[in-house]
Structure formats: C-alpha cells, structure tokens
Design a protein around this motif. Structure first.
Motif, PDB file in Angstrom:
ATOM      1  N   CYS A 121       1.142  -1.201  -0.088  1.00  0.00           N
ATOM      2  CA  CYS A 121       0.114  -0.070  -0.072  1.00  0.00           C
ATOM      3  C   CYS A 121       1.042   1.366  -0.080  1.00  0.00           C
ATOM      4  O   CYS A 121       2.172   1.251   0.265  1.00  0.00           O
ATOM      5  CB  CYS A 121      -0.833  -0.138   1.227  1.00  0.00           C
ATOM      6  N   ASP A 122       0.144   2.393  -0.182  1.00  0.00           N
ATOM      7  CA  ASP A 122       1.138   3.679   0.044  1.00  0.00           C
ATOM      8  C   ASP A 122       0.299   4.670   0.641  1.00  0.00           C
ATOM      9  O   ASP A 122      -1.058   4.609   0.850  1.00  0.00           O
ATOM     10  CB  ASP A 122       1.418   4.383  -1.575  1.00  0.00           C
ATOM     11  N   ARG A 123       0.765   5.848   1.218  1.00  0.00           N
ATOM     12  CA  ARG A 123      -0.036   6.871   1.749  1.00  0.00           C
ATOM     13  C   ARG A 123       0.897   8.084   1.745  1.00  0.00           C
ATOM     14  O   ARG A 123       2.111   8.160   1.665  1.00  0.00           O
ATOM     15  CB  ARG A 123      -0.117   6.302   3.332  1.00  0.00           C
ATOM     16  N   TYR A 124       0.050   9.235   1.854  1.00  0.00           N
ATOM     17  CA  TYR A 124       0.834  10.579   1.931  1.00  0.00           C
ATOM     18  C   TYR A 124       0.688  10.934   3.490  1.00  0.00           C
ATOM     19  O   TYR A 124      -0.141  10.400   4.081  1.00  0.00           O
ATOM     20  CB  TYR A 124       0.260  11.466   0.922  1.00  0.00           C
ATOM     21  N   PRO A 125       1.640  11.729   3.996  1.00  0.00           N
ATOM     22  CA  PRO A 125       1.727  12.075   5.415  1.00  0.00           C
ATOM     23  C   PRO A 125       0.978  13.196   5.700  1.00  0.00           C
ATOM     24  O   PRO A 125       1.347  14.224   6.404  1.00  0.00           O
ATOM     25  CB  PRO A 125       3.252  12.313   5.487  1.00  0.00           C
ATOM     26  N   TYR A 126      -0.471  13.276   5.227  1.00  0.00           N
ATOM     27  CA  TYR A 126      -1.327  14.262   5.929  1.00  0.00           C
ATOM     28  C   TYR A 126      -2.546  13.681   6.092  1.00  0.00           C
ATOM     29  O   TYR A 126      -2.820  12.733   5.762  1.00  0.00           O
ATOM     30  CB  TYR A 126      -1.487  15.162   4.337  1.00  0.00           C
ATOM     31  N   ILE A 127      -3.471  14.449   6.939  1.00  0.00           N
ATOM     32  CA  ILE A 127      -4.730  13.957   7.281  1.00  0.00           C
ATOM     33  C   ILE A 127      -5.857  14.526   6.375  1.00  0.00           C
ATOM     34  O   ILE A 127      -6.991  14.435   7.050  1.00  0.00           O
ATOM     35  CB  ILE A 127      -5.007  13.875   8.668  1.00  0.00           C
ATOM     36  N   ALA A 128      -5.487  15.483   5.395  1.00  0.00           N
ATOM     37  CA  ALA A 128      -6.456  15.907   4.617  1.00  0.00           C
ATOM     38  C   ALA A 128      -6.521  15.281   3.157  1.00  0.00           C
ATOM     39  O   ALA A 128      -5.296  14.954   2.698  1.00  0.00           O
ATOM     40  CB  ALA A 128      -6.428  17.402   4.386  1.00  0.00           C
ATOM     41  N   SER A 129      -7.441  14.881   2.469  1.00  0.00           N
ATOM     42  CA  SER A 129      -7.353  14.225   1.026  1.00  0.00           C
ATOM     43  C   SER A 129      -8.022  15.289  -0.016  1.00  0.00           C
ATOM     44  O   SER A 129      -8.217  16.601   0.402  1.00  0.00           O
ATOM     45  CB  SER A 129      -8.383  13.044   1.086  1.00  0.00           C
ATOM     46  N   SER A 130      -7.712  15.158  -1.195  1.00  0.00           N
ATOM     47  CA  SER A 130      -8.030  15.911  -2.176  1.00  0.00           C
ATOM     48  C   SER A 130      -8.444  15.402  -3.628  1.00  0.00           C
ATOM     49  O   SER A 130      -7.963  14.294  -3.947  1.00  0.00           O
ATOM     50  CB  SER A 130      -6.895  16.905  -2.466  1.00  0.00           C
ATOM     51  N   THR A 131      -9.729  15.745  -3.952  1.00  0.00           N
ATOM     52  CA  THR A 131     -10.127  15.090  -5.170  1.00  0.00           C
ATOM     53  C   THR A 131     -11.489  16.185  -5.857  1.00  0.00           C
ATOM     54  O   THR A 131     -11.151  17.067  -5.433  1.00  0.00           O
ATOM     55  CB  THR A 131     -10.646  13.657  -4.924  1.00  0.00           C
ATOM     56  N   ASP A 132     -12.162  15.619  -6.962  1.00  0.00           N
ATOM     57  CA  ASP A 132     -12.859  16.396  -7.283  1.00  0.00           C
ATOM     58  C   ASP A 132     -14.236  16.768  -6.369  1.00  0.00           C
ATOM     59  O   ASP A 132     -14.635  15.862  -5.501  1.00  0.00           O
ATOM     60  CB  ASP A 132     -13.718  15.988  -8.768  1.00  0.00           C
ATOM     61  N   LEU A 133     -14.735  17.981  -6.160  1.00  0.00           N
ATOM     62  CA  LEU A 133     -15.719  18.336  -5.424  1.00  0.00           C
ATOM     63  C   LEU A 133     -17.044  17.193  -5.708  1.00  0.00           C
ATOM     64  O   LEU A 133     -17.668  17.063  -4.598  1.00  0.00           O
ATOM     65  CB  LEU A 133     -16.343  19.955  -5.402  1.00  0.00           C
ATOM     66  N   ASP A 134     -17.298  16.927  -6.652  1.00  0.00           N
ATOM     67  CA  ASP A 134     -18.487  16.092  -7.182  1.00  0.00           C
ATOM     68  C   ASP A 134     -18.446  14.612  -6.620  1.00  0.00           C
ATOM     69  O   ASP A 134     -19.024  13.795  -6.666  1.00  0.00           O
ATOM     70  CB  ASP A 134     -18.909  16.124  -8.795  1.00  0.00           C
ATOM     71  N   ALA A 135     -17.140  14.429  -5.903  1.00  0.00           N
ATOM     72  CA  ALA A 135     -16.929  13.231  -5.497  1.00  0.00           C
ATOM     73  C   ALA A 135     -17.857  12.719  -4.313  1.00  0.00           C
ATOM     74  O   ALA A 135     -18.061  11.716  -3.843  1.00  0.00           O
ATOM     75  CB  ALA A 135     -15.374  12.730  -4.812  1.00  0.00           C
ATOM     76  N   ILE A 136     -18.311  14.025  -3.650  1.00  0.00           N
ATOM     77  CA  ILE A 136     -19.496  13.861  -2.577  1.00  0.00           C
ATOM     78  C   ILE A 136     -20.748  13.220  -3.086  1.00  0.00           C
ATOM     79  O   ILE A 136     -21.682  12.686  -2.180  1.00  0.00           O
ATOM     80  CB  ILE A 136     -19.756  15.333  -2.177  1.00  0.00           C
ATOM     81  N   LEU A 137     -21.031  13.378  -4.254  1.00  0.00           N
ATOM     82  CA  LEU A 137     -22.259  12.871  -4.874  1.00  0.00           C
ATOM     83  C   LEU A 137     -22.549  11.248  -4.978  1.00  0.00           C
ATOM     84  O   LEU A 137     -21.684  10.735  -4.901  1.00  0.00           O
ATOM     85  CB  LEU A 137     -22.502  13.508  -6.059  1.00  0.00           C
ATOM     86  N   PRO A 138     -23.784  10.877  -4.964  1.00  0.00           N
ATOM     87  CA  PRO A 138     -24.088   9.497  -4.916  1.00  0.00           C
ATOM     88  C   PRO A 138     -23.620   8.829  -6.362  1.00  0.00           C
ATOM     89  O   PRO A 138     -23.855   9.894  -7.237  1.00  0.00           O
ATOM     90  CB  PRO A 138     -25.603   9.421  -4.599  1.00  0.00           C
ATOM     91  N   PRO A 139     -23.089   7.907  -6.422  1.00  0.00           N
ATOM     92  CA  PRO A 139     -22.820   7.261  -7.890  1.00  0.00           C
ATOM     93  C   PRO A 139     -23.726   7.132  -8.881  1.00  0.00           C
ATOM     94  O   PRO A 139     -23.112   7.708 -10.208  1.00  0.00           O
ATOM     95  CB  PRO A 139     -22.385   5.746  -7.574  1.00  0.00           C
ATOM     96  N   TRP A 140     -24.858   7.057  -8.544  1.00  0.00           N
ATOM     97  CA  TRP A 140     -25.754   7.235  -9.609  1.00  0.00           C
ATOM     98  C   TRP A 140     -25.925   8.666 -10.419  1.00  0.00           C
ATOM     99  O   TRP A 140     -26.409   8.653 -11.593  1.00  0.00           O
ATOM    100  CB  TRP A 140     -27.293   6.871  -9.287  1.00  0.00           C
ATOM    101  N   VAL A 141     -25.448   9.598  -9.798  1.00  0.00           N
ATOM    102  CA  VAL A 141     -25.555  10.974 -10.359  1.00  0.00           C
ATOM    103  C   VAL A 141     -24.681  11.129 -11.640  1.00  0.00           C
ATOM    104  O   VAL A 141     -24.996  11.927 -12.354  1.00  0.00           O
ATOM    105  CB  VAL A 141     -25.260  12.135  -9.363  1.00  0.00           C
TER     106      VAL A 141
END
Length: 531
Positions: free
Chosen positions: A277-297
């Motif tokens: 596995c791998d990991r970055y040494p921070y406790i915040a992640s980052s991606t697209d804002l719409d990753a919040i939405l349910p997959p069917w969207v």
C-alpha cells in the motif's frame, strides 16, 4: 577512472535497509560506476556531501502527472522533494487509452492546461513525452476508467461478452506498449459501476505478465472493510500483486477501523497474497468536489450529470440521500475549494464551503450545486476527514510506501494554478522531517528503503532504487537534520527545506538547492524497464 560526476564525503543510505556507511560515489554515462573511497582526481562536477545523507532518488508511488508533464515537463515541485521517478496512471485515470467517451471526458483537462497535442494510445503518449523531454522518470499504469470508458462509455451495468473482450484487448495493448499494470478508481465513474468479476478477469492478464493491480478502493469510509476485502479477493483469485492506493480511514465514525484494516492486510500477506500500500503524510485528502455525490448521479457522463444537478426534483433526491452521511453542519467546515475554472469564482480558492456560504448568504447544499453547475463540474476540493493516529499506524506498516497523490507542478507557468494540496510540494520532506526525524516512527535507513528500493521492487523498476555499482544514477542528497516541508494549505507553492542535490540518470536536476531545468528523465516502459 574517468567520471562525469563525483559525490564525496557523504553518508550513504543505499536503499536496502543496511546500516549507513561513508563512501564516495562515482557516476559515468548515467549510471553509478563506483562506490567506495575514490582514489583519483575529482572531476569538474563534484558534490561535497559532508554532513549530508546520500540515497537513491525517491520514488513517488502514487502520482497524477499524466497531463501536467505534457503542459510543463520540468516537474519542479517533485524534483525539489528529491523525487526522481513517479508512478502515474493512478485511480483508474491514465493518459491512455484515450478514445470514445473517455476522450470527451478528459478534453477539459487538456484544454485547461493549454495542451494542443492529442493522442489515443500509450505508445503515442510516450513518444510525445520523449520528443519534448521530462524532468524525471515515469512509469505508467493503464487506467481501468480509461479502458471501460473507451469501450462502454460512462453508463452503469456490467459489460457484455463483446465489451469484456474489447476491454481486455485495450489492456493487453497498453501493457504491450509499456504499462506496468492496471489501476482502478472505484469511487469514480465509470469504475464505480464495475463489479469484482470484471476486475478479476482483467487482472488475469496482469498475472500472465507479472504486472501489478492497484486500487483506489470502493470505499475508504463506511464500506472500508468490504473494500479492503475486495482487493484481497482479487489478489487471492488471480495470484496478481495487489496494491492499495492512499490507504486511509475517512470520517471520524470510521477511525476505529484502522486496527482491523491493518490486521486484514497482515493476514492476507501471511496467507500468500502479494499485497502492499501507499500513503501520503497528511490527514486531508483532495479530489473533485463532485465526489461527494452518490454514484448514480454520474451515470451517462458529464452531460447527464449536469442535467441531474440542474433539476430541482433530482437535487432534492440527492440531498435526501446524502443527509446523515456528509451533510452535517461541521462537514462543510472541513471542505476547502482548491481550484475552479472561472475568474468570477477564483476568490473561493482556499476557502471552506462554510466560509463561502456565510459570505454569499447561500445554504451549503445550494452552494454545492451552484458551484458544480457554474464551473461545469470542474471544481477541486480538499477534505479534512482523517485521524493523525491512524496515519501513523499506516505509515508504520513495513509494506507501506510513500505516494504524494499529486501532479507535478512548477513555480511558474501553466501548472501554477489554484491552491492545490500542499502534498504537491511537501510529501517526501514532510515524511522524512516530521515522521522520521521528529516522531521517530522508524529508522532513517528503513524510511529510505520505503521511499526507494521497496517501490522499485514492487513496481518492477529494475536498475532503480539502490545506490550500487551498475544502477542508474538517480540520487538524492539531503540534510537529515533539516529536511522538512514548507508548503501549507494557504501557501502550497513553497519549496521544502533540506533537499540539496538531485540527480536524474546522472544529470543534475537540483544543484545546491536550485532547480537546473534539465530534462533527463526517461519513460520506464514495461518491456524495456531492465535497460
């Protein structure tokens, strides 16, 4: 003995977890030709590394520089960290194959970065990079999302027999052209619509060639244990090497699961599954804002997603589904906008959704929809959702490597945009400075191994990851007492401290703390990775 470059008086951490030793290192023709006490006359290019650590160049096991290296090949933000090699094509998203709906979906990225060139295959992409030069070495995973999107589009449901054959054909083509494995992004469309059976079938192709399967799992929160189980199942059923990307426990209600996850990984390894596995040494992640939405969207692609977000009844259904999962009052205080496209909303970069909501007097959920629609879905965000204690647990796993989960950017030019996650400029110095030196999670020789030789072995990068005669001269010289990240969430474009010299294939990429701009990197194709 004639040398192109000599590193003398350094303390060598050779990448193999062996005790450090004092030695001179001679470099000629891009390779290490001498390790010991050099008896000859110093060449014109000599590094006096007295008081400094000399190690193999760091390998970023989880990068997203597929397009930024085309826009600006200098990779200054990575070179300044001591990184000499990146693994790209992660989370199911790679530079190729790029056809059908996948090509349409990624067009916005190319336009935003000012990239005029277009390509379809990995072979064409590699030729483009090599014709222009790159600042570091790269190896590339074939993205499952690219493959599925190119064949099936962004609709949900399983592939037909014909579609499965076509997907297998694209994966075989990518590996024939140099891909070192397959990556999945199982929270993103179209990977979110795949099932385990589909991934097993594709992984059988990897097993035939000794390649690796990496996964941004289906869940890093509520369904975390089940998602880990799926990765282990794929490894067990196919015998392929499996690798979990940026392992984490997202959301405070899931923090307690870290111990069980570690136990599952250890048990799988003991039973014979080749798992890392791998990991970055921070406790915040980052991606697209719409990753919040349910997959069917997401189903059907960007146009269909936009239609749903503009429809009031559909919005109400989305809010109803999300309530209780993410839409608490505190949640919005932990989501920061990192990038937008429009000039009108640039002021939002670096601010939380709660801050923006209060400033413009709009409810956070309404703000979410307005932002996504107004920016045509092109909104990046940072999510603070992890535990510091769990981060230490994962970093302490002996098979956990370091991955920045970021793209290569520079301190000027087309990639100096937005307020990206500080991991873009600080991952490796933060790991060595905070977690190795200050918190003493492990000995420095172990940390160097995790950042160099272990990734080289895991991803099949022969000739890399070790300071030894005959190896490629990817070398990082740093001050173990001073190395530390300087990038912050407010000021991400800041150079780290303590990284003094970086050589890529024997050529200085960083000299006495200054980026040279030399483009000595190579494409590390699967078929010629031993060269």
């Amino acid at each position: 003995m004639k040398l192109d470059l000599l590193i003398k008086n350094g303390v060598v951490y050779d990448g193999g977890k062996t005790p450090p030793f004092s030695a001179d290192i001679g470099i000629s023709g891009g390779k290490i030709t001498f390790v010991g006490e050099f008896p000859g006359e110093d060449p014109d290019l000599t590094i006096n590394a007295r008081g400094l650590a000399v190690s193999p160049g760091f390998i970023d096991t989880h990068a997203h520089s597929d397009f930024t290296l085309v826009a600006d090949p200098r990779a200054e933000g990575k070179v300044c960290q001591g990184i000499t090699t990146e693994i790209n094509g992660n989370c199911g998203m790679s530079a190729a194959p790029l056809s059908g709906m996948t090509r349409e979906r990624r067009e916005g990225d190319l336009v935003e970065l000012g990239i005029r060139e277009r390509w379809t295959t990995l072979k064409e992409y590699f030729i483009l990079l090599e014709s222009r030069g790159i600042g570091l070495n790269i190896a590339v995973l074939a993205g499952h999302g690219n493959i599925r999107g190119s064949v099936m589009g962004y609709g949900d449901g399983p592939p037909s027999g014909r579609e499965m054959l076509d997907m297998s054909g694209l994966l075989k083509e990518a590996t024939d052209q140099g891909a070192i494995g397959l990556s999945t992004g199982l929270i993103y469309p179209p990977g979110v619509y795949s099932d385990t059976g589909e991934l097993v079938e594709l992984s059988k192709i990897l097993k035939e060639k000794g390649l690796i399967y990496t996964s941004h799992m289906r869940s890093e929160g509520d369904g975390l244990l089940e998602a880990v189980g799926e990765v282990i199942e794929i490894g067990r059923k196919t015998g392929v090497k499996v690798h979990i990307s940026h392992i984490k426990t997202a959301g405070e209600v899931n923090w307690y699961k870290a111990g069980r996850v570690c136990a599952m990984l250890e048990e799988a390894r003991l039973s014979g599954t080749a798992l890392t596995c791998d990991r970055y040494p921070y406790i915040a992640s980052s991606t697209d804002l719409d990753a919040i939405l349910p997959p069917w969207v997401y189903a059907g692609g960007s146009e269909e997603e936009m239609k749903r977000l503009k429809d009031n009844a559909t919005r109400a259904n989305i809010v109803k589904e999300l309530t209780g999962q993410v839409l608490s009052g505190e949640y919005w205080k932990r989501v920061t906008i990192s990038s937008v496209v429009s000039k009108a909303n640039k002021w939002m970069e670096g601010k939380t959704l709660a801050d923006i909501s209060g400033k413009i007097g709009l409810d956070e959920t309404d703000l979410l929809f307005r932002l996504l629609v107004g920016e045509n879905l092109r909104v990046g965000a940072i999510f603070r959702s992890m535990s510091e204690d769990n981060l230490r647990k994962f970093l302490s796993l002996p098979f956990c490597m370091i991955g920045s989960d970021s793209s290569a950017r520079c301190f000027d030019g087309p990639t100096m945009t937005g307020k990206p996650h500080p991991r873009t400029f600080g991952t490796f110095p933060r790991f060595f400075g905070r977690y190795v030196r200050e918190e003493r999670l492990m000995e420095l020789s172990e940390a160097v191994y995790r950042a160099t030789m272990l990734p080289a072995l895991t991803f099949g990068l022969a000739g890399r990851g070790r300071v030894a005669e005959g190896m490629w001269a990817d070398v990082t010289v740093f001050d173990p007492e001073k190395v530390l990240d300087a990038a912050s969430f407010d000021e991400p474009f800041r150079r780290p401290e303590g990284i003094r010299y970086v050589l890529v294939n024997g050529v200085p990429a960083l000299w006495d703390g200054t980026v040279t701009g030399k483009l000595a990197g190579r494409v590390l194709r699967f078929r010629d990775r031993n060269k």
